[in-house]
Scaffold this motif. Structure first.
Motif, PDB file in Angstrom:
ATOM      1  N   ALA A  83       0.821  -1.212   0.000  1.00  0.00           N
ATOM      2  CA  ALA A  83       0.000   0.000   0.000  1.00  0.00           C
ATOM      3  C   ALA A  83       0.857   1.266   0.000  1.00  0.00           C
ATOM      4  O   ALA A  83       0.520   2.254  -0.657  1.00  0.00           O
ATOM      5  N   MET A  84       1.975   1.236   0.708  1.00  0.00           N
ATOM      6  CA  MET A  84       2.867   2.397   0.737  1.00  0.00           C
ATOM      7  C   MET A  84       3.588   2.558  -0.592  1.00  0.00           C
ATOM      8  O   MET A  84       3.642   3.655  -1.163  1.00  0.00           O
ATOM      9  N   GLU A  85       4.146   1.468  -1.103  1.00  0.00           N
ATOM     10  CA  GLU A  85       4.925   1.565  -2.339  1.00  0.00           C
ATOM     11  C   GLU A  85       4.056   1.944  -3.537  1.00  0.00           C
ATOM     12  O   GLU A  85       4.472   2.733  -4.392  1.00  0.00           O
ATOM     13  N   VAL A  86       2.837   1.400  -3.599  1.00  0.00           N
ATOM     14  CA  VAL A  86       2.017   1.650  -4.785  1.00  0.00           C
ATOM     15  C   VAL A  86       1.569   3.112  -4.844  1.00  0.00           C
ATOM     16  O   VAL A  86       1.545   3.718  -5.916  1.00  0.00           O
ATOM     17  N   VAL A  87       1.251   3.719  -3.707  1.00  0.00           N
ATOM     18  CA  VAL A  87       0.819   5.117  -3.757  1.00  0.00           C
ATOM     19  C   VAL A  87       2.010   6.038  -4.044  1.00  0.00           C
ATOM     20  O   VAL A  87       1.890   7.028  -4.768  1.00  0.00           O
ATOM     21  N   ILE A  88       3.179   5.689  -3.519  1.00  0.00           N
ATOM     22  CA  ILE A  88       4.384   6.466  -3.828  1.00  0.00           C
ATOM     23  C   ILE A  88       4.687   6.387  -5.325  1.00  0.00           C
ATOM     24  O   ILE A  88       4.971   7.403  -5.975  1.00  0.00           O
ATOM     25  N   ASN A  89       4.621   5.182  -5.878  1.00  0.00           N
ATOM     26  CA  ASN A  89       4.901   5.011  -7.310  1.00  0.00           C
ATOM     27  C   ASN A  89       3.887   5.742  -8.182  1.00  0.00           C
ATOM     28  O   ASN A  89       4.246   6.310  -9.227  1.00  0.00           O
ATOM     29  N   GLU A  90       2.614   5.734  -7.790  1.00  0.00           N
ATOM     30  CA  GLU A  90       1.591   6.465  -8.545  1.00  0.00           C
ATOM     31  C   GLU A  90       1.856   7.963  -8.512  1.00  0.00           C
ATOM     32  O   GLU A  90       1.675   8.663  -9.514  1.00  0.00           O
ATOM     33  N   MET A  91       2.297   8.481  -7.384  1.00  0.00           N
ATOM     34  CA  MET A  91       2.637   9.907  -7.280  1.00  0.00           C
ATOM     35  C   MET A  91       3.830  10.244  -8.170  1.00  0.00           C
ATOM     36  O   MET A  91       3.836  11.276  -8.853  1.00  0.00           O
ATOM     37  N   ILE A  92       4.843   9.373  -8.159  1.00  0.00           N
ATOM     38  CA  ILE A  92       6.013   9.595  -9.011  1.00  0.00           C
ATOM     39  C   ILE A  92       5.603   9.590 -10.485  1.00  0.00           C
ATOM     40  O   ILE A  92       6.074  10.409 -11.278  1.00  0.00           O
ATOM     41  N   HIS A  93       4.703   8.688 -10.847  1.00  0.00           N
ATOM     42  CA  HIS A  93       4.196   8.621 -12.217  1.00  0.00           C
ATOM     43  C   HIS A  93       3.537   9.944 -12.628  1.00  0.00           C
ATOM     44  O   HIS A  93       3.620  10.354 -13.791  1.00  0.00           O
ATOM     45  N   LEU A  94       2.905  10.624 -11.661  1.00  0.00           N
ATOM     46  CA  LEU A  94       2.258  11.913 -11.949  1.00  0.00           C
ATOM     47  C   LEU A  94       3.247  13.080 -11.968  1.00  0.00           C
ATOM     48  O   LEU A  94       2.892  14.187 -12.375  1.00  0.00           O
ATOM     49  N   GLY A  95       4.482  12.838 -11.504  1.00  0.00           N
ATOM     50  CA  GLY A  95       5.485  13.888 -11.537  1.00  0.00           C
ATOM     51  C   GLY A  95       6.062  14.284 -10.202  1.00  0.00           C
ATOM     52  O   GLY A  95       6.878  15.208 -10.109  1.00  0.00           O
ATOM     53  N   ALA A  96       5.654  13.600  -9.115  1.00  0.00           N
ATOM     54  CA  ALA A  96       6.195  13.902  -7.790  1.00  0.00           C
ATOM     55  C   ALA A  96       7.608  13.336  -7.647  1.00  0.00           C
ATOM     56  O   ALA A  96       8.016  12.449  -8.398  1.00  0.00           O
ATOM     57  N   ASP A  97       8.337  13.852  -6.675  1.00  0.00           N
ATOM     58  CA  ASP A  97       9.685  13.379  -6.378  1.00  0.00           C
ATOM     59  C   ASP A  97       9.672  12.764  -4.983  1.00  0.00           C
ATOM     60  O   ASP A  97       9.308  13.422  -4.005  1.00  0.00           O
ATOM     61  N   ARG A  98      10.074  11.510  -4.887  1.00  0.00           N
ATOM     62  CA  ARG A  98      10.067  10.793  -3.603  1.00  0.00           C
ATOM     63  C   ARG A  98      10.881  11.530  -2.547  1.00  0.00           C
ATOM     64  O   ARG A  98      10.530  11.522  -1.357  1.00  0.00           O
ATOM     65  N   ARG A  99      11.959  12.185  -2.956  1.00  0.00           N
ATOM     66  CA  ARG A  99      12.838  12.859  -2.004  1.00  0.00           C
ATOM     67  C   ARG A  99      12.181  14.069  -1.350  1.00  0.00           C
ATOM     68  O   ARG A  99      12.618  14.529  -0.297  1.00  0.00           O
ATOM     69  N   ARG A 100      11.131  14.609  -1.975  1.00  0.00           N
ATOM     70  CA  ARG A 100      10.453  15.786  -1.409  1.00  0.00           C
ATOM     71  C   ARG A 100       9.210  15.423  -0.608  1.00  0.00           C
ATOM     72  O   ARG A 100       8.602  16.289   0.012  1.00  0.00           O
ATOM     73  N   MET A 101       8.812  14.169  -0.652  1.00  0.00           N
ATOM     74  CA  MET A 101       7.539  13.803  -0.037  1.00  0.00           C
ATOM     75  C   MET A 101       7.545  13.960   1.478  1.00  0.00           C
ATOM     76  O   MET A 101       8.530  13.675   2.155  1.00  0.00           O
ATOM     77  N   VAL A 102       6.430  14.445   1.988  1.00  0.00           N
ATOM     78  CA  VAL A 102       6.189  14.522   3.421  1.00  0.00           C
ATOM     79  C   VAL A 102       4.898  13.752   3.706  1.00  0.00           C
ATOM     80  O   VAL A 102       4.102  13.497   2.806  1.00  0.00           O
ATOM     81  N   ALA A 103       4.703  13.380   4.959  1.00  0.00           N
ATOM     82  CA  ALA A 103       3.586  12.500   5.288  1.00  0.00           C
ATOM     83  C   ALA A 103       2.804  12.977   6.501  1.00  0.00           C
ATOM     84  O   ALA A 103       3.347  13.629   7.407  1.00  0.00           O
ATOM     85  N   LYS A 104       1.518  12.629   6.502  1.00  0.00           N
ATOM     86  CA  LYS A 104       0.658  12.756   7.672  1.00  0.00           C
ATOM     87  C   LYS A 104      -0.072  11.421   7.796  1.00  0.00           C
ATOM     88  O   LYS A 104      -0.577  10.896   6.802  1.00  0.00           O
ATOM     89  N   VAL A 105      -0.118  10.862   9.017  1.00  0.00           N
ATOM     90  CA  VAL A 105      -0.640   9.501   9.185  1.00  0.00           C
ATOM     91  C   VAL A 105      -1.746   9.473  10.243  1.00  0.00           C
ATOM     92  O   VAL A 105      -1.676  10.155  11.266  1.00  0.00           O
TER      93      VAL A 105
END
Length: 201
Positions: A83-105
């Motif tokens: 669940a974590m990897e798939v949403v990260i990969n979908e965001m990257i596909h849209l143009g996001a950068d994993r290194r800039r990501m921040v989270a709220k849980v």
């Protein structure tokens, strides 16, 4: 794997925004709009790239380390990691950068009586915080554990999250939905029929 059903798209009249509602086993990555869910023992991670303003949310029931070999949950224990990897990969596909990501849980409440040994909510909470720590994704906010369901609205444009704690009524629909989801996971992954019960009062 994560459920293949499509998240519900609707217009949120309260916030006047196009929104998507996700259920256990679902995820969404998007530019703009809102992503919503209601959590009990499950955990949702709201991930956001502040430069591109791309966001994503998942909703998972089982972390990566709850099951022991031979357990009916063993084949399902990958759900949190996936669940974590798939949403990260979908965001990257849209143009996001994993290194800039921040989270709220959010989530991880202790709602499922009869699961004291597993304590799904606590395991989910431990898993997601450790995953984010290892991946170097900064946690900006969290509202985890306790004994109440939560309704979460994630506004992708701004990265803002609104959380509403809900009262726990008898025959609560959140508990009912999570129990049914656990049953489906057990059967789907070869665990056979698993009786999910409430403690005697």
């Amino acid at each position: 794997m994560i459920e293949s059903s499509v998240p519900l798209q609707y217009f949120d009249r309260e916030f006047q925004v196009e929104a998507v509602k996700i259920l256990p086993g679902q995820y969404r990555a998007a530019r703009g709009g809102a992503i919503t869910t209601v959590l009990g023992s499950c955990v949702s991670t709201c991930l956001w790239d502040p430069l591109t303003r791309i966001g994503g949310m998942n909703h998972f029931m089982l972390p990566g380390d709850t099951a022991s070999p031979g357990s009916p949950w063993a084949a399902s224990a990958r759900f949190g990691v996936y669940a974590m990897e798939v949403v990260i990969n979908e965001m990257i596909h849209l143009g996001a950068d994993r290194r800039r990501m921040v989270a709220k849980v959010f989530g991880g409440a202790q709602l499922l009586s009869g699961f004291d040994k597993l304590d799904v909510g606590a395991k989910n909470s431990e898993f997601v915080l450790e995953f984010l720590r290892v991946e170097g994704i900064r946690v900006l906010a969290q509202d985890l554990l306790d004994v109440c369901p939560r309704k979460v609205h994630f506004f992708v444009d701004t990265g803002k999250v609104q959380v509403k704690r809900l009262g726990l009524a008898p025959s609560d629909p959140v508990q009912k939905r999570e129990r049914e989801y656990l049953r489906r996971l057990a059967v789907k992954d070869g665990g056979g029929d698993v009786e999910i019960f409430a403690k005697p009062k």
